[in-house]
Each structure stands twice: as C-alpha cells, then as structure tokens.
Design a protein around this motif. Structure first.
Motif, mmCIF file in Angstrom:
data_model
loop_
_atom_site.group_PDB
_atom_site.id
_atom_site.type_symbol
_atom_site.label_atom_id
_atom_site.label_comp_id
_atom_site.label_asym_id
_atom_site.label_seq_id
_atom_site.Cartn_x
_atom_site.Cartn_y
_atom_site.Cartn_z
ATOM 1 N N ARG A 185 0.820 -1.207 0.000
ATOM 2 C CA ARG A 185 0.000 0.000 0.000
ATOM 3 C C ARG A 185 0.857 1.261 0.000
ATOM 4 N NH1 ARG A 185 -4.754 -2.086 4.201
ATOM 5 N NH2 ARG A 185 -5.348 -3.889 2.919
ATOM 6 N N ALA A 186 1.991 1.213 0.663
ATOM 7 C CA ALA A 186 2.904 2.356 0.611
ATOM 8 C C ALA A 186 3.368 2.588 -0.822
ATOM 9 C CB ALA A 186 4.097 2.122 1.529
ATOM 10 N N GLU A 187 3.704 1.529 -1.532
ATOM 11 C CA GLU A 187 4.143 1.672 -2.926
ATOM 12 C C GLU A 187 3.005 2.146 -3.816
ATOM 13 O OE1 GLU A 187 7.777 -1.559 -3.240
ATOM 14 O OE2 GLU A 187 5.742 -2.241 -3.657
ATOM 15 N N GLN A 188 1.778 1.653 -3.577
ATOM 16 C CA GLN A 188 0.634 2.110 -4.359
ATOM 17 C C GLN A 188 0.408 3.611 -4.158
ATOM 18 O OE1 GLN A 188 -2.787 -0.328 -3.334
ATOM 19 N NE2 GLN A 188 -1.581 -2.190 -3.538
ATOM 20 N N ALA A 189 0.523 4.049 -2.910
ATOM 21 C CA ALA A 189 0.333 5.475 -2.629
ATOM 22 C C ALA A 189 1.414 6.306 -3.299
ATOM 23 C CB ALA A 189 0.326 5.707 -1.120
ATOM 24 N N MET A 190 2.660 5.876 -3.212
ATOM 25 C CA MET A 190 3.755 6.634 -3.807
ATOM 26 C C MET A 190 3.644 6.692 -5.327
ATOM 27 S SD MET A 190 5.447 7.944 -1.397
ATOM 28 C CE MET A 190 6.877 8.534 -2.331
#
Length: 298
Positions: A124-129
């Motif tokens: 989810r961190a990568e999706q947000a970034m």
C-alpha cells in the motif's frame, strides 16, 4: 465521474476526458477546496488565501462567480446538495463515488498502512507513492497556501515511506526498503530514521559499501543543514556495519576500492569536524593526522 489530480499539476478529468478550460483563480479555488475535501472553507478564508491577505472589496461576489464557472465546466449542479456545495459560510467539495481526488486516495492508502498486515504495508505504501507525479499542486509554485500544503504533505510522505521501509526491512525485502527509504530522505534530508532504514536495507542486501556511503551522505547533510553530526543511533549503526565481516567470499577488487574511498571520505569528514584538527589535502597523510588526533584525545 470527476477526477481531480493534485499530486503534480492540478488537473481535472470528467469521465476520463481532461478539462483544460479551468484556469487562473477558479482553478486555484478548486485546488484549495480539493485540498480540504469534505470540509467547508469560508469565503473569508478563500479570499485571504487567493489574494494573500489583500482581497478586493467585491471578493464575495467574485468567489460566487468563480464557483459558478467551476460548476458549469465540471458539470456539477448548484446549491447545498451539489458535490461542490454552498454552505452557510462558504463552499465544500465532497468526495463521493462520482468525485475523487488522488490526494484523498493517497491518504486513504496511508491510513490503511497503520494497522495493515506486514506485506500489505509495503504494497500500500508503494501504491500510494505511485500516485505522485510531482510536487503537490506544482503549477502553483509560489502561493503561500500551496507552499504550506506541500510542506505538510512532505511530512505525510516521509511517515508513510518510513513505515513501508521498516516493514520491508523486517520482511527481508531490501530493494523495496531502499526505494521507500530513499523517497523519505528526498522529502526530508535530515530524517535520520529514514537514513538508518536505508543503511539497513543496503546492509541486509549484502551491500556494505552502499550502507557506508549512505552514512557518508547523512553526515554531509547534517553538517551542511544543521551544523552537527548524526545522532548516537545512526553512529552506532554505522559502527556495527563497519565491524561486520560476515559477508561470504571475497569482495571484487572494484568493490573493495570503492569501500576504501568511502572510508577515506568518512575519515576526512571526522577530522574536519574535530575541534583543532584539519584534514590534510592529500589522502596519504590522513592516517597520520588521525593518529595524532587520537593521541591528543587520550
């Protein structure tokens, strides 16, 4: 479906078709309302932001006309039930199935990492970034409200990337940890927690030289921006990595030379930050000066 992009240049799409006709002050009004989506923004506050504390006497009617233009161009209805609603004090942009902003999605993903399972935090961190295509509202570079919004958003990015990097390191996902930690230090160059996660990610990947280089970068940043040294936790991690001899097999000669150059640079930094000691210009004399400095400290 109305989509408003804020993570980069402000952009609007209706049913996938980009709208280019919203410009100037109306565009800024939409950006401000989108930054505060779901919360009413008073006309007084909007005027103060748009005209930087010096609004015209006719600002109320001017703002009404801007919102009227926005509704017409975005295909929204008027009044209190509109998704761009009139309230008792001003205006409010509501998020719904028909109105979305990339900033809202980013924040929803970021919130979901606070309690998510290990792997989900990194995903989810990568999706947000991946939603970030540039600085927040980058086409409004100098307005005070936009600068403040960018500063606040940078802190959100750092917190998210730090959570993601920590979890990726715990899972042994070193490459992902490196990317997230590097993104964090790009948004906050003096965030030592992020630098330590970057050092750990390189170390866990067997890249001791890169971990040492990251510490060197941290030292340079701390000296340049704060006039000091990294904290005790960062220094201890660096020393732990420096003492590590557990890597299997000999390092390639080029890697050994690179690491030696890094160590010389760190030695030079350490000497330059020692009171009364100045590093010599030539690398060959560094060890001699270092020994003299050590002898003087004993």
């Amino acid at each position: 479906m109305l989509e408003i992009s804020l993570l980069g240049q402000v952009a609007m799409r209706v049913d996938g078709r980009e709208l280019s006709g919203v410009r100037g002050k109306p565009r800024q009004v939409l950006a401000i309302l989108a930054l505060h989506a779901g919360t009413p923004v008073s006309k007084e506050r909007l005027a103060d932001l748009l005209w930087e504390g010096n609004p015209p006497a006719s600002y109320v009617s001017t703002l009404d006309s801007y919102v009227c233009v926005l509704r017409r161009q975005l295909g929204l209805s008027a009044g209190r039930r509109s998704q761009l609603a009139t309230t008792d004090v001003g205006f409010r942009l509501d998020i719904s199935a028909d109105v979305q902003t990339d900033l809202f999605v980013f924040r929803a993903l970021a919130r979901s990492t606070e309690d998510a399972a290990n792997a989900d935090v990194v995903d989810r961190a990568e999706q947000a970034m991946a939603l970030i295509t540039g600085d927040l509202v980058s086409d409004v570079p100098y307005a005070e409200w936009a600068v403040r919004a960018r500063d606040a958003f940078s802190r959100e990015v750092v917190e998210l990337c730090l959570r993601g990097a920590q979890r990726a390191n715990a899972l042994g996902e070193s490459e992902r940890a490196q990317r997230l930690a590097r993104a964090a230090v790009e948004h906050d160059a003096v965030c030592e927690d992020a630098w330590r996660q970057l050092m750990l990610a390189h170390w866990f990947a067997g890249q001791r030289g890169a971990a040492i280089a990251a510490y060197g970068e941290l030292r340079e940043v701390m000296a340049e921006r704060l006039g000091g040294e990294p904290g005790q936790d960062s220094q201890q991690l660096y020393l732990t990595i420096l003492r590590d001899t557990s890597e299997a097999g000999p390092s390639p000669v080029d890697d050994q030379r690179s690491e030696l150059r890094l160590l010389l640079r760190l030695l030079r930094q350490a000497l330059d930050s020692t009171p009364g000691v100045r590093a010599p210009a030539r690398d060959g004399a560094l060890s001699e000066v270092a020994m003299m400095a050590l002898a003087g400290a004993c």
